[in-house]
Design a protein around this motif. Structure first.
Motif, PDB file in Angstrom:
ATOM      1  N   GLU A  52      86.025  42.556  60.914  1.00  0.00           N
ATOM      2  CA  GLU A  52      84.787  43.301  61.127  1.00  0.00           C
ATOM      3  C   GLU A  52      85.111  44.705  61.625  1.00  0.00           C
ATOM      4  O   GLU A  52      85.960  44.874  62.503  1.00  0.00           O
ATOM      5  CB  GLU A  52      83.906  42.611  62.171  1.00  0.00           C
ATOM      6  N   LYS A  87      85.751  44.861  72.375  1.00  0.00           N
ATOM      7  CA  LYS A  87      84.628  44.164  73.013  1.00  0.00           C
ATOM      8  C   LYS A  87      83.316  44.908  72.764  1.00  0.00           C
ATOM      9  O   LYS A  87      82.280  44.288  72.555  1.00  0.00           O
ATOM     10  CB  LYS A  87      84.855  43.999  74.523  1.00  0.00           C
ATOM     11  N   GLU A  90      82.213  43.976  69.269  1.00  0.00           N
ATOM     12  CA  GLU A  90      81.658  42.616  69.243  1.00  0.00           C
ATOM     13  C   GLU A  90      80.245  42.596  69.807  1.00  0.00           C
ATOM     14  O   GLU A  90      79.360  41.922  69.266  1.00  0.00           O
ATOM     15  CB  GLU A  90      82.556  41.667  70.031  1.00  0.00           C
ATOM     16  N   ASN A  91      80.015  43.330  70.878  1.00  0.00           N
ATOM     17  CA  ASN A  91      78.678  43.362  71.476  1.00  0.00           C
ATOM     18  C   ASN A  91      77.677  44.117  70.614  1.00  0.00           C
ATOM     19  O   ASN A  91      76.501  43.754  70.567  1.00  0.00           O
ATOM     20  CB  ASN A  91      78.740  43.957  72.884  1.00  0.00           C
ATOM     21  N   VAL A  93      77.621  44.074  67.442  1.00  0.00           N
ATOM     22  CA  VAL A  93      77.257  43.131  66.377  1.00  0.00           C
ATOM     23  C   VAL A  93      76.272  42.085  66.904  1.00  0.00           C
ATOM     24  O   VAL A  93      75.311  41.735  66.238  1.00  0.00           O
ATOM     25  CB  VAL A  93      78.524  42.463  65.788  1.00  0.00           C
ATOM     26  N   ARG A  94      76.492  41.612  68.130  1.00  0.00           N
ATOM     27  CA  ARG A  94      75.685  40.510  68.677  1.00  0.00           C
ATOM     28  C   ARG A  94      74.398  40.953  69.372  1.00  0.00           C
ATOM     29  O   ARG A  94      73.433  40.201  69.414  1.00  0.00           O
ATOM     30  CB  ARG A  94      76.512  39.737  69.703  1.00  0.00           C
ATOM     31  N   GLU A  95      74.411  42.133  69.980  1.00  0.00           N
ATOM     32  CA  GLU A  95      73.300  42.571  70.829  1.00  0.00           C
ATOM     33  C   GLU A  95      72.575  43.784  70.241  1.00  0.00           C
ATOM     34  O   GLU A  95      72.961  44.923  70.504  1.00  0.00           O
ATOM     35  CB  GLU A  95      73.817  42.924  72.231  1.00  0.00           C
ATOM     36  N   ARG A  99      72.378  48.964  70.511  1.00  0.00           N
ATOM     37  CA  ARG A  99      72.742  49.806  69.364  1.00  0.00           C
ATOM     38  C   ARG A  99      72.152  51.205  69.451  1.00  0.00           C
ATOM     39  O   ARG A  99      72.812  52.188  69.121  1.00  0.00           O
ATOM     40  CB  ARG A  99      72.323  49.136  68.055  1.00  0.00           C
TER      41      ARG A  99
END
Length: 154
Positions: A52, A87, A90-91, A93-95, A99
């Motif tokens: 990713e 990290k 990753e955040n 993408v998830r949160e 953004r």
């Protein structure tokens, strides 16, 4: 003894195959008794199936596009700073809630005081990896995580 220990270590590290299945019954009693039957899959039970990458694209009012990607760092200190950016990626993408702030921060990073950004997009690019041991093609896809038309510039 050294040859036996090395043989056990190599056999236990091999992927599942007929050769390994034939040697296990012979080597397993010695391996269990000596603690050499380590299953290294516990450290990476499921190999990565995809890579990713997050990038932020800033389109300026004059049409020029600037692309920001997380820094990789240099060869000496890069490993220490890479984890921070990993990290963050990753955040992102998830949160979804973080953004907008990240996109606006990037706009400030890539524009000069005399320039105006017209649009910002955060894109997740994924690359599906072929299964271990195969040479299949890599599939690359892009997904827009965040898209904003900047009224009045940033």
């Amino acid at each position: 003894m050294v040859v036996l220990a090395l043989t056990i270590g190599v056999v236990w590290s091999m992927p599942d195959a007929e050769f390994k299945r034939r040697l296990l019954p012979v080597l397993q009693p010695v391996a269990v008794a000596t603690g050499l039957e380590q299953d290294w899959r516990m450290y990476a039970p499921e190999p990565l199936g995809r890579l990713e990458f997050v990038e932020v694209r800033v389109i300026m009012a004059n049409g020029v596009q600037r692309v920001w990607t997380p820094p990789r760092g240099d060869r000496v200190l890069g490993a220490f700073t890479w984890y921070h950016w990993q990290k963050l990626k990753e955040n992102l993408v998830r949160e979804p809630t973080i953004r907008v702030d990240m996109a606006h921060w990037v706009v400030r990073q890539v524009t000069e005081l005399t320039e105006r950004a017209a649009r910002v997009q955060m894109v997740l690019r994924t690359e599906l990896l072929p299964a271990p041991g195969t040479d299949g093609p890599r599939t690359v896809t892009e997904e827009i995580l965040y898209d904003e038309i900047l009224a009045g510039g940033q």
